[in-house]
Write an enzyme that holds these catalytic residues in place. Structure first.
Site, mmCIF file in Angstrom:
data_model
loop_
_atom_site.group_PDB
_atom_site.id
_atom_site.type_symbol
_atom_site.label_atom_id
_atom_site.label_comp_id
_atom_site.label_asym_id
_atom_site.label_seq_id
_atom_site.Cartn_x
_atom_site.Cartn_y
_atom_site.Cartn_z
ATOM 1 N N ASP A 1 0.785 -1.256 0.193
ATOM 2 C CA ASP A 1 0.106 0.028 0.013
ATOM 3 C C ASP A 1 0.718 1.293 -0.167
ATOM 4 O O ASP A 1 0.315 2.322 0.561
ATOM 5 C CB ASP A 1 -1.095 0.326 1.266
ATOM 6 N N LYS B 1 2.478 2.293 -4.980
ATOM 7 C CA LYS B 1 3.148 1.785 -6.168
ATOM 8 C C LYS B 1 2.288 2.172 -7.453
ATOM 9 O O LYS B 1 2.700 2.135 -8.483
ATOM 10 C CB LYS B 1 3.435 0.264 -5.884
ATOM 11 N N LYS C 1 0.304 4.193 -8.129
ATOM 12 C CA LYS C 1 0.357 5.651 -8.934
ATOM 13 C C LYS C 1 1.849 5.627 -9.468
ATOM 14 O O LYS C 1 1.837 6.254 -10.605
ATOM 15 C CB LYS C 1 0.272 6.496 -7.719
ATOM 16 N N ASN D 1 -4.927 -9.850 -4.418
ATOM 17 C CA ASN D 1 -4.703 -9.472 -3.058
ATOM 18 C C ASN D 1 -4.209 -8.162 -3.097
ATOM 19 O O ASN D 1 -4.197 -7.399 -2.072
ATOM 20 C CB ASN D 1 -3.784 -10.483 -2.260
ATOM 21 N N GLY E 1 -4.092 -4.199 -4.860
ATOM 22 C CA GLY E 1 -4.993 -3.265 -5.049
ATOM 23 C C GLY E 1 -4.347 -1.997 -5.585
ATOM 24 O O GLY E 1 -3.698 -1.303 -4.524
ATOM 25 N N HIS E 2 -4.897 -1.415 -6.587
ATOM 26 C CA HIS E 2 -4.408 -0.120 -7.135
ATOM 27 C C HIS E 2 -5.363 0.749 -7.294
ATOM 28 O O HIS E 2 -6.112 0.601 -8.173
ATOM 29 C CB HIS E 2 -3.384 -0.217 -8.229
ATOM 30 N N THR F 1 -6.406 -11.696 2.642
ATOM 31 C CA THR F 1 -7.251 -11.001 2.052
ATOM 32 C C THR F 1 -8.398 -11.970 1.690
ATOM 33 O O THR F 1 -9.405 -11.588 1.192
ATOM 34 C CB THR F 1 -6.685 -10.454 0.864
ATOM 35 N N GLN G 1 2.092 -5.939 -3.120
ATOM 36 C CA GLN G 1 2.729 -6.143 -1.555
ATOM 37 C C GLN G 1 3.892 -5.191 -1.277
ATOM 38 O O GLN G 1 4.386 -4.259 -2.024
ATOM 39 C CB GLN G 1 2.618 -7.519 -1.072
ATOM 40 N N LEU H 1 3.731 12.598 0.857
ATOM 41 C CA LEU H 1 4.316 13.434 1.909
ATOM 42 C C LEU H 1 3.536 14.548 2.264
ATOM 43 O O LEU H 1 3.445 14.834 3.389
ATOM 44 C CB LEU H 1 5.553 14.134 1.151
HETATM 45 P P1 IMP Z 1 -2.609 -12.819 1.684
HETATM 46 O O1 IMP Z 1 -1.678 -12.254 0.721
HETATM 47 O O2 IMP Z 1 -4.058 -12.436 1.125
HETATM 48 O O3 IMP Z 1 -2.293 -14.278 1.783
HETATM 49 O O4 IMP Z 1 -2.516 -12.117 2.876
HETATM 50 C C1 IMP Z 1 -1.279 -12.221 3.948
HETATM 51 C C2 IMP Z 1 -1.080 -10.938 4.543
HETATM 52 O O5 IMP Z 1 -0.428 -10.023 3.612
HETATM 53 C C3 IMP Z 1 -1.914 -10.251 5.173
HETATM 54 O O6 IMP Z 1 -1.596 -9.387 6.190
HETATM 55 C C4 IMP Z 1 -2.597 -9.276 4.262
HETATM 56 O O7 IMP Z 1 -3.395 -8.007 4.888
HETATM 57 C C5 IMP Z 1 -1.237 -8.731 3.406
HETATM 58 N N1 IMP Z 1 -1.414 -8.245 2.249
HETATM 59 C C6 IMP Z 1 -1.813 -8.991 1.176
HETATM 60 N N2 IMP Z 1 -1.831 -7.971 -0.107
HETATM 61 C C7 IMP Z 1 -1.597 -6.779 0.383
HETATM 62 C C8 IMP Z 1 -1.582 -5.636 -0.239
HETATM 63 O O8 IMP Z 1 -1.743 -5.557 -1.493
HETATM 64 N N3 IMP Z 1 -1.473 -4.686 0.677
HETATM 65 C C9 IMP Z 1 -0.914 -4.814 1.904
HETATM 66 N N4 IMP Z 1 -1.402 -5.703 2.593
HETATM 67 C C10 IMP Z 1 -1.281 -6.961 1.870
#
Ligand code: IMP
Length: 427
Positions: free
Chosen positions: A13, A16, A18, A38, A40-41, A128, A223, A331
């Site tokens: 989060d 990236k 943007k 998992n 999201g942009h 997620t 991630q 910022l």
């Molecule tokens: P998973 O990737 O769904 O298996 O989740 C494993 C961990 O990674 C959890 O703590 C999620 O909240 C975190 N996570 C997975 N994808 C993202 C993302 O794109 N942004 C932030 N945290 C993520």
């Protein structure tokens, strides 16, 4: 920037999407190499806001080829939904290519992810629940279904039957769920095959050709470093490697072909899901970050935990990915805080202080951050595009980050919009 990896330097989060969107405008190819939906942009382009989870954000540029590499896990239902949504809004998706070796997230993976989290109870990871972990488990166990299996119905049916023999044991005996019918599951997925098939390609070859032709290639990580299954805060991590090395294994190019690694960090820190977070705060500054920064997950809608920027962790991220430069996003969110803090060391449970990221989980879980406090700035910097327009205190904050991490900051985000950024600088 001929071949550049863009990766998250924190817990995901970082904004990236943007940055990739901005760089994609100047890139010929954008390739994702790990993770799945998992991620999201949210991209704000003109009066349109796009929330993409699987398809690289470069898709919004008609001349950019977008690749979903072999290291990505692809939920075919999500893929088709995103394709439909983009096409309905007039976005041309014909430049998308999907590796035939990419594994598919099957409906039972989503179910198993949810059941596993419920069963873990208090020890849950906070995934997620998109089936990411179970899909990678099957890849490693060699009972996964790949994108190329969509091209041969009989192979796909056979593989689903083999996988479900095991999955049904788990679903019924461990989770008390009804078994799934292999023909039904295979049929649902095969119903999407003709929609997906035109996109399936040899993406490793495609990337090799692009790099040979000196095209500009962007490898888009999902991630972030601290969610990396090897280098992150295990077990509170995702099931893939967001760190830069995976750009090679997850797309089929060699490490000698990568020129730059751009790490993206927020000007502060957030984390969703469970797990340690030394600089987490729960005070007026945290509420300021959450409100002004709209810190709610794009994928799950969960509130993100907020805290000060952790320079110890950031320098570690620079190390494990060999980052050559940093981009600092959001910022502008810190404007209006009376003071801003940077974590420059940890005190470990044995009382000793360290400026290196602890390799032992117990040290990290129980460490206390040591802060440097800098004066805040009141000026609204939303939309600032030149370093000269940054208030001196904001500039001092950025300079301290560059100094501590030892890599230049080449990009500073000053707002949500595509062009609200100070770009092509070196601090
Ligand atoms: P998973 O990737 O769904 O298996 O989740 C494993 C961990 O990674 C959890 O703590 C999620 O909240 C975190 N996570 C997975 N994808 C993202 C993302 O794109 N942004 C932030 N945290 C993520």
């Amino acid at each position: 920037m001929p071949a550049t990896v863009v990766i998250g330097a924190q817990w995901g989060d970082e904004g990236k999407g943007k940055v990739v969107d901005l760089l994609a405008e100047r890139s010929d190819v954008v390739a994702r190499y790990q993770g799945g939906n998992n991620a999201g942009h949210t991209i704000v382009a003109g009066d349109q806001t796009y929330a993409l989870h699987l398809i690289p954000s470069g898709i919004l540029y008609p001349d950019t080829t977008c690749i979903i590499g072999n290291g990505v896990v692809v939920d075919p239902f999500v893929l088709v939904r995103e394709l439909d949504q983009l096409e309905e809004r007039g976005v041309d998706t014909s430049n998308l290519r999907i590796s035939g070796n990419a594994h598919l997230i099957m409906p039972y993976h989503v179910q198993l992810d949810t059941q596993s989290e419920i069963r873990l109870g208090k020890l849950s990871i906070g995934t997620t629940r998109r089936g990411i972990g179970p899909a990678y488990m099957d890849k490693a166990a060699r009972i996964g279904i790949r994108a190329q299996d969509l091209l041969d119905a009989s192979i796909l049916r056979r593989k689903v039957a083999i996988a479900l023999e095991q999955k049904n044991e788990v679903l019924t005996k461990i989770y008390g769920e009804p078994p799934l019918d292999a023909d039904v599951v295979a049929g649902e997925v095969l119903a999407l095959a003709s929609r997906i098939a035109p996109f399936i390609a040899d993406t490793s070859l495609l990337l090799d050709t692009a790099i040979r032709d000196e095209q500009t290639v962007l490898f888009e990580g999902a991630q972030g470093t601290l969610l990396d299954i090897d280098h992150g805060t295990y077990p509170f991590v995702t099931s893939s490697n967001p760190t830069a090395g995976a750009a090679c294994t997850g797309t089929g190019v060699g490490p000698t072909r990568i020129d730059h690694v751009l790490g993206i960090s927020k000007a502060y820190t957030t984390r969703v899901g469970e797990g340690p977070f030394p600089t987490e705060i729960d005070d007026a500054a945290a509420r300021h970050m959450a409100e002004v920064g709209h810190e709610v997950g794009t994928t799950t809608g969960r509130a993100r935990r907020c805290g000060w920027l952790d320079l110890v962790a950031l320098r570690y991220a620079v190390r494990v990915s060999g980052m050559t430069q940093l981009g600092l996003t959001k910022l502008d969110v810190l404007s209006g805080l009376p003071e801003v803090r940077l974590c420059t060391a940890y005190v470990k449970p044995d009382g000793t202080e360290t400026t290196e990221f602890p390799w032992h989980q117990s040290d990290f879980h129980s460490c206390t951050p040591v802060y440097e406090t800098l004066e805040g700035w009141d000026d609204d910097i939303v939309g600032v595009t030149s370093l000269d327009d940054l208030p001196p205190r904001a500039r001092a904050y950025v300079e301290r980050i560059a100094q501590f991490t030892g890599v230049p900051i080449t990009l500073i985000g000053t707002g949500q919009g595509r062009h609200e950024v100070i770009d092509n600088v070196e601090l």
